[in-house]
Design a protein around this motif. Structure first.
Motif, short mmCIF file in Angstrom:
data_model
loop_
_atom_site.label_atom_id
_atom_site.label_comp_id
_atom_site.label_asym_id
_atom_site.label_seq_id
_atom_site.Cartn_x
_atom_site.Cartn_y
_atom_site.Cartn_z
N GLY A 248 8.36 -5.35 -15.07
CA GLY A 248 7.62 -6.47 -14.68
C GLY A 248 6.33 -6.26 -13.70
N LYS A 249 6.67 -7.00 -12.43
CA LYS A 249 5.46 -6.75 -11.36
C LYS A 249 5.72 -5.49 -10.58
CE LYS A 249 4.52 -11.65 -10.90
NZ LYS A 249 4.78 -12.80 -9.93
N LYS A 250 7.00 -4.95 -10.80
CA LYS A 250 7.46 -3.69 -9.80
C LYS A 250 6.89 -2.48 -10.69
CE LYS A 250 11.29 -6.15 -7.50
NZ LYS A 250 12.33 -6.13 -7.44
N ALA A 251 6.25 -2.52 -11.81
CA ALA A 251 5.66 -1.46 -12.37
C ALA A 251 4.46 -1.27 -11.96
CB ALA A 251 5.73 -1.79 -14.04
N THR A 252 4.73 -0.61 -10.61
CA THR A 252 3.39 -0.13 -9.93
C THR A 252 2.68 0.99 -9.89
OG1 THR A 252 4.77 0.30 -7.81
CG2 THR A 252 4.12 -1.95 -8.21
N ILE A 253 1.31 1.19 -9.59
CA ILE A 253 0.88 2.42 -9.54
C ILE A 253 1.35 3.40 -8.59
CG2 ILE A 253 -0.98 1.82 -7.83
CD1 ILE A 253 -1.48 3.87 -10.92
N ALA A 254 1.92 3.02 -7.46
CA ALA A 254 2.69 3.69 -6.36
C ALA A 254 3.74 4.54 -7.22
CB ALA A 254 3.04 2.87 -5.38
N ARG A 255 4.68 3.69 -7.84
CA ARG A 255 5.50 4.53 -8.48
C ARG A 255 5.34 5.37 -9.55
NH1 ARG A 255 9.74 -0.43 -10.42
NH2 ARG A 255 10.96 1.32 -10.92
N LEU A 256 4.30 5.21 -10.15
CA LEU A 256 3.73 6.16 -11.28
C LEU A 256 3.25 7.32 -10.52
CD1 LEU A 256 3.31 7.21 -14.10
CD2 LEU A 256 1.10 5.66 -14.18
N ILE A 257 2.62 7.32 -9.45
CA ILE A 257 1.85 8.35 -8.61
C ILE A 257 2.91 9.23 -8.17
CG2 ILE A 257 0.55 8.86 -6.81
CD1 ILE A 257 -1.04 7.75 -9.09
N SER B 59 0.88 -1.08 0.17
CA SER B 59 -0.06 0.09 -0.06
C SER B 59 0.88 1.15 0.12
CB SER B 59 -0.95 -0.16 1.20
OG SER B 59 -0.28 -0.03 2.23
N PHE B 60 0.32 2.33 -0.18
CA PHE B 60 0.91 3.68 -0.30
C PHE B 60 -0.05 4.90 0.25
CE2 PHE B 60 -0.93 3.29 -4.29
CZ PHE B 60 -1.17 4.72 -4.66
N ILE B 61 0.58 5.93 0.62
CA ILE B 61 0.05 7.24 1.00
C ILE B 61 -0.28 8.14 -0.18
CG2 ILE B 61 -0.45 8.58 2.72
CD1 ILE B 61 -0.91 5.94 3.69
N PHE B 62 -1.35 8.81 -0.62
CA PHE B 62 -1.58 9.80 -1.22
C PHE B 62 -2.42 10.69 -0.93
CE2 PHE B 62 -3.76 11.79 -5.18
CZ PHE B 62 -2.67 12.62 -5.51
N GLN B 63 -2.07 12.03 -0.59
CA GLN B 63 -2.88 13.08 0.15
C GLN B 63 -3.71 12.60 1.40
OE1 GLN B 63 -5.16 14.47 -3.31
NE2 GLN B 63 -3.52 15.88 -3.88
N GLY B 64 -2.91 11.77 2.25
CA GLY B 64 -3.44 11.45 3.39
C GLY B 64 -4.11 10.27 3.41
N GLN B 65 -4.54 9.55 2.25
CA GLN B 65 -5.27 8.56 2.18
C GLN B 65 -4.33 7.26 1.73
OE1 GLN B 65 -9.12 8.68 -0.10
NE2 GLN B 65 -8.61 11.06 -0.34
N GLN B 66 -4.78 6.14 2.35
CA GLN B 66 -3.97 4.75 1.93
C GLN B 66 -4.53 4.35 0.76
OE1 GLN B 66 -3.57 2.36 5.27
NE2 GLN B 66 -2.29 0.97 4.39
N PHE B 67 -3.88 3.91 -0.46
CA PHE B 67 -4.27 3.30 -1.45
C PHE B 67 -3.66 1.62 -1.43
CE2 PHE B 67 -5.21 7.58 -2.20
CZ PHE B 67 -6.27 7.31 -2.88
N ASP B 68 -4.26 0.63 -2.02
CA ASP B 68 -3.70 -0.42 -2.31
C ASP B 68 -2.69 -0.32 -3.40
OD1 ASP B 68 -5.22 -1.97 -0.37
OD2 ASP B 68 -6.62 -2.60 -1.70
N ASN B 69 -1.55 -0.68 -3.53
CA ASN B 69 -0.46 -0.79 -4.58
C ASN B 69 -0.95 -2.17 -5.48
OD1 ASN B 69 1.58 0.09 -6.03
ND2 ASN B 69 3.03 -0.61 -4.81
N ARG B 70 -0.67 -1.98 -6.59
CA ARG B 70 -0.96 -2.70 -7.81
C ARG B 70 -0.06 -2.36 -8.86
NH1 ARG B 70 -3.82 0.34 -11.23
NH2 ARG B 70 -5.08 2.10 -10.39
N THR B 71 -0.20 -3.33 -9.86
CA THR B 71 0.59 -3.20 -11.07
C THR B 71 -0.10 -2.26 -11.97
OG1 THR B 71 -0.29 -5.26 -11.95
CG2 THR B 71 1.83 -5.30 -11.10
N ILE B 72 0.45 -1.40 -12.84
CA ILE B 72 -0.17 -0.54 -13.72
C ILE B 72 -1.06 -1.29 -14.81
CG2 ILE B 72 0.34 1.11 -15.57
CD1 ILE B 72 2.92 1.83 -14.04
#
Length: 306
Positions: A273-282, A197-210
């Motif tokens: 691969g699997k490490k192309a996550t939405i957290a890294r893009l965000i 998971s990761f934090i964006f603007q104070g909210q927690q989101f599940d991490n996932r692949t793009i």
């Protein structure tokens, strides 16, 4: 001196690899027509990690000698060999290869033991004396040209990198035996799994692949800032290092910003691969002030706000 000023620096060594897990036999995996491409790709990427270049060290042949997989290496520049030795000595090469094998073979872990030899010299016994190791490797000139099988694997790996379709599939019809190479390329970096998971603007989101939907939204909405986002991702993604981003801009100039942005993110996805996550893009979007696009990808508001 190891080489005269007009003589190219060329040396050779043998890398002995053995899995310490009784259920994983590297020679058997390499002898399997289905697994061979995955093992080769992991070797290629780990060696590239060790020298900082896909051409830093050349594989001449891979020998199967149970329980060892033995890779004959050729070095054409002393600085490349020095970087390889530093990576080997510090354990970075071992960690990188374990990570690449784990991802390529879809295994939980691939524990390895390594040994490095040049002729009759066991280089593991003299790793602290880097110049002596270099001398031993330089004395051992390659006794063969690159094996035909290695050449075929190299060519297929290159062709699969080039012939990528817009649907994030890889063309394999010209290289059918190597179809397992169509999997996304494994990460070049840490072997640690992505955070859940990761934090964006104070909210927690599940991490996932793009996802493909993320991919298309990004390409549609990022506009001229795709290069800046690419350079943020570049910090942890070797596949986007210079001059890749500028080359993509030139190559897809006629197709426009959407295609340029799409192809940049495609490189990231296939490399990580699997490490192309939405957290890294965000994180890359946040770094470049693209908060609205980040919110769009996370489903925080409608398209009209973008």
């Amino acid at each position: 001196k190891m080489a005269g000023s007009s003589t190219p620096w060329i040396g050779s060594a043998y890398l002995f690899l053995q899995s310490t897990c009784k259920t994983i036999m590297l020679p058997s995996l390499y002898e399997s027509s289905q697994k061979k491409p995955s093992v080769f790709r992991a070797l290629k990427l780990a060696l590239a990690d060790s020298t900082g270049s896909m051409n830093g060290v050349d594989m001449l042949k891979v020998h199967c000698s149970h329980p060892h997989l033995i890779v004959q290496l050729k070095f054409c520049k002393q600085e490349n060999c020095r970087r390889f030795l530093q990576s080997y000595r510090e354990g970075a090469l071992q960690r990188s290869l374990q990570s690449h094998l784990q991802l390529s073979l879809a295994m939980t872990t691939v524990p390895l033991e390594m040994e490095l030899k040049a002729g009759s010299e066991h280089l593991d016994n003299m790793l602290k004396d880097e110049d002596r190791c270099l001398e031993c490797i330089y004395r051992e000139k390659p006794d063969r040209l690159r094996d035909e099988e290695i050449t075929e694997l190299e060519e297929c790996l290159k062709s699969l990198t080039v012939h990528q379709s817009i649907n994030n599939n890889v063309a394999v019809k010209d290289c059918a035996p190597l179809k397992s190479l169509s999997l996304p390329y494994p990460s070049q970096g840490s072997s640690l799994p992505p955070p859940v998971s990761f934090i964006f603007q104070g909210q927690q989101f599940d991490n996932r692949t793009i996802t493909p939907d993320d991919h298309q939204k990004f390409a549609k909405l990022v506009s001229k800032k795709w290069k800046q986002v690419g350079r943020s991702l570049q910090k942890s993604c070797r596949a986007l290092r210079d001059p890749v981003i500028d080359n993509l801009a030139l190559e897809y100039d006629r197709e426009g910003l959407y295609e340029q942005a799409y192809q940049m993110l495609l490189r990231f996805i296939q490399s990580e691969g699997k490490k192309a996550t939405i957290a890294r893009l965000i994180a890359a979007l946040e770094e470049n002030g693209l908060i609205s696009l980040a919110e769009e990808l996370l489903g925080l508001h409608s398209n009209e706000d973008c």
